[in-house]
Enzyme design. Structure first.
Site, PDB file in Angstrom:
ATOM      1  N   GLY A 170      -7.754  -1.413  17.847  1.00 38.55           N
ATOM      2  CA  GLY A 170      -8.193  -0.192  17.002  1.00 38.55           C
ATOM      3  C   GLY A 170      -9.101  -0.763  15.972  1.00 38.55           C
ATOM      4  N   GLY A 212      -9.829   0.363  13.573  1.00 40.23           N
ATOM      5  CA  GLY A 212      -9.717   1.081  11.208  1.00 40.23           C
ATOM      6  C   GLY A 212      -9.935  -0.228  10.315  1.00 40.23           C
ATOM      7  CG  PHE A 213      -9.823   0.405   6.898  1.00 41.00           C
ATOM      8  CD1 PHE A 213     -11.496   0.064   5.676  1.00 41.00           C
ATOM      9  CD2 PHE A 213      -9.173   2.030   6.276  1.00 41.00           C
ATOM     10  CE1 PHE A 213     -11.572   1.517   5.223  1.00 41.00           C
ATOM     11  CE2 PHE A 213     -10.023   2.552   5.793  1.00 41.00           C
ATOM     12  CZ  PHE A 213     -10.960   2.777   5.198  1.00 41.00           C
ATOM     13  CD  GLU A 247      -5.708  12.556  -2.618  1.00 37.20           C
ATOM     14  OE1 GLU A 247      -6.180  11.469  -2.734  1.00 37.20           O
ATOM     15  OE2 GLU A 247      -5.617  12.134  -0.814  1.00 37.20           O
ATOM     16  CG  ASP A 273      -1.227   2.856   8.819  1.00 38.83           C
ATOM     17  OD1 ASP A 273      -1.078   2.255   7.925  1.00 38.83           O
ATOM     18  OD2 ASP A 273      -2.085   3.750   8.529  1.00 38.83           O
ATOM     19  CB  ALA A 329      -8.142   1.866   3.511  1.00 41.04           C
TER      20      ALA A 329
END
Length: 447
Positions: free
Chosen positions: A15, A17-18, A172, A301, A316
């Protein structure tokens, strides 16, 4: 052929991601070989993905190639991990396998339709750039098709947008759609009034933003309603099809449905042999490892980590802190030291509702709303964006949007037929094959 670096332990990170990105960066100059595996070639700033879906930002402003973000000391593999053979220390790929000495799993989460996967083709989730572009296409195309539609019932269906789930993403999205219809597109059409678009936000529990303190939830609801969003709590969807959404016997006709109601952990978690929670996340130890192993870390996550009696949020900052901590524990283990327990430092969470409006909690104590919360939200997101170019581009787009009430990425791409009346689709499919039809269709799509 073996290389000189093969004498070092091999750390595989699943991964980009962050969590995965910051873990890899934290292992720079460590006596290890690092390999990052991702099925996408880019790191995505997911908190701003909804702004791609609502035409404020372009994909390149919130995504960067993983290879360009990591030093040459890290190997990046464009591949999909399908599972892990923990006993033999192998990562199983869709087209092979990869051995490891240490493994950091940061494959994140995907959409959960609570056992109704058939709803996915009608209700779009928001996890990837492709998701965002498809939502943007359907939203903008709905207005274009409504402009051409003479049937008032059909026009009403096209101008009805349903968001399911009133967490931060749903709130949002609802606020952004309201601003698109009330401001951005208000004067762009002759046959329709975009400001009359119906935007519904549906939530099964008693209030929006249920993880926020109740006063902030109520402020968020009032702000949404002031924008023209129809907020309905205590409302559970029972069925979704191509005609719209069903709430018991009530039918809401819509051609644009957005799913923000639930997430499920990456299926890689099921191959670890560890205990999972109801969402499929791995229950990790205090050091972020799976129980009984010192070489497999699960972060972001995908990890179920309880602190002070509650799971830490899937945001994040939590993933970044976990990625850094997993790397630090690998370093300590290599040095013969004991691993340290992880402690999440919650700096705050914010949800933007519209232009100059947001709600948030800082350091678990200080509540804010309105313009001050909105400014805090802007600052936090700019801080965590990767790269100076992205920070500058996003700031300029936000300034343009704030001052001019315009959105700079209003492009329609992709096929049009699914928004054409069902009885007209066959005819449309035939006409596009005739000479001259292709250029006409491309002209509409370029919008």
């Amino acid at each position: 052929m073996a290389t000189q670096g093969d004498k070092y332990p091999h750390v595989v990170i699943l991964g980009g991601g962050f969590g995965g990105l910051y873990a890899a960066r934290s292992l720079r100059n460590a006596p290890v070989r690092v390999t990052v595996v991702d099925r996408q070639n880019h790191h995505l700033f997911q908190p701003l993905l909804y702004q791609v879906a609502t035409a404020t930002l372009s994909p390149g402003e919130i995504a960067s190639p993983i290879r360009g973000l990591l030093s040459r000391e890290s190997t990046v593999l464009f591949a999909e991990a399908t599972g892990v053979d923990v006993a033999n220390k192998r990562v199983l790929l869709a087209d092979g396998e990869l051995s490891y000495d240490y493994l950091i799993i940061a494959t994140g989460a995907t959409h959960s339709y609570f056992g109704h996967d058939e709803w996915a083709k009608y209700a779009l989730g928001l996890k990837t750039i492709d998701d965002a572009l498809e939502i943007r296409r359907r939203v903008l195309l709905a207005f274009e098709m409504a402009e051409r539609e003479s049937d008032p019932v059909r026009r009403r269906e096209l101008l009805t947008f349903v968001i399911i789930g009133a967490g931060p993403t749903g709130v949002e999205m609802a606020g952004a759609l309201a601003e698109i219809s009330r401001h951005t597109l208000a004067k762009d059409f002759h046959n329709i009034d975009p400001s009359q678009a119906r935007i519904l936000l549906l939530e099964g529990v008693p209030r929006v933003l249920p993880v926020y303190p109740e006063p902030l939830s109520e402020k968020a609801r009032r702000a949404l309603e002031k924008l023209g969003v129809e907020v309905r709590t205590h409302t559970r969807v029972t069925h979704i099809d191509e005609t719209g959404v069903y709430i018991g016997e009530e039918h809401i006709a819509s051609r644009c449905i957005i799913w923000a109601a639930g997430v499920a952990a990456s299926p890689v978690a099921g191959s670890l042999g560890a205990e999972l929670d109801r969402a499929g996340r791995v229950k990790v130890s205090s050091e972020l490892t799976i129980p009984g192993r010192r070489d497999v870390f699960v972060i972001g996550d995908l990890a179920h980590f309880v602190q002070d009696g509650s799971p830490i949020p899937g945001v994040a900052p939590a993933a970044i802190q976990q990625g850094k901590h997993a790397a630090r524990n690998i370093r300590r283990h290599l040095e013969g030291k004991g691993m340290e327990p992880f402690r999440y430092w919650d700096r705050g969470t914010y949800a933007v509702i519209g232009r100059g409006k947001a709600v948030g909690v800082a350091f678990q104590r200080f509540q804010s709303s309105g313009f001050s919360a909105w400014m805090a939200w802007l600052g936090i997101h700019i801080l965590f964006l990767i790269g100076f170019r992205s920070k500058l581009a996003v700031l300029l787009d936000w300034a343009y949007s704030f001052i001019a009430f315009k959105r700079s990425a209003r492009l329609i791409t992709g096929p049009l037929l699914e928004l054409v009346r069902p009885e007209k689709r066959a005819e449309a499919g035939t006409l596009k094959d005739r000479p001259g039809a292709g250029s006409s269709e491309r002209g509409v799509a370029a919008g």
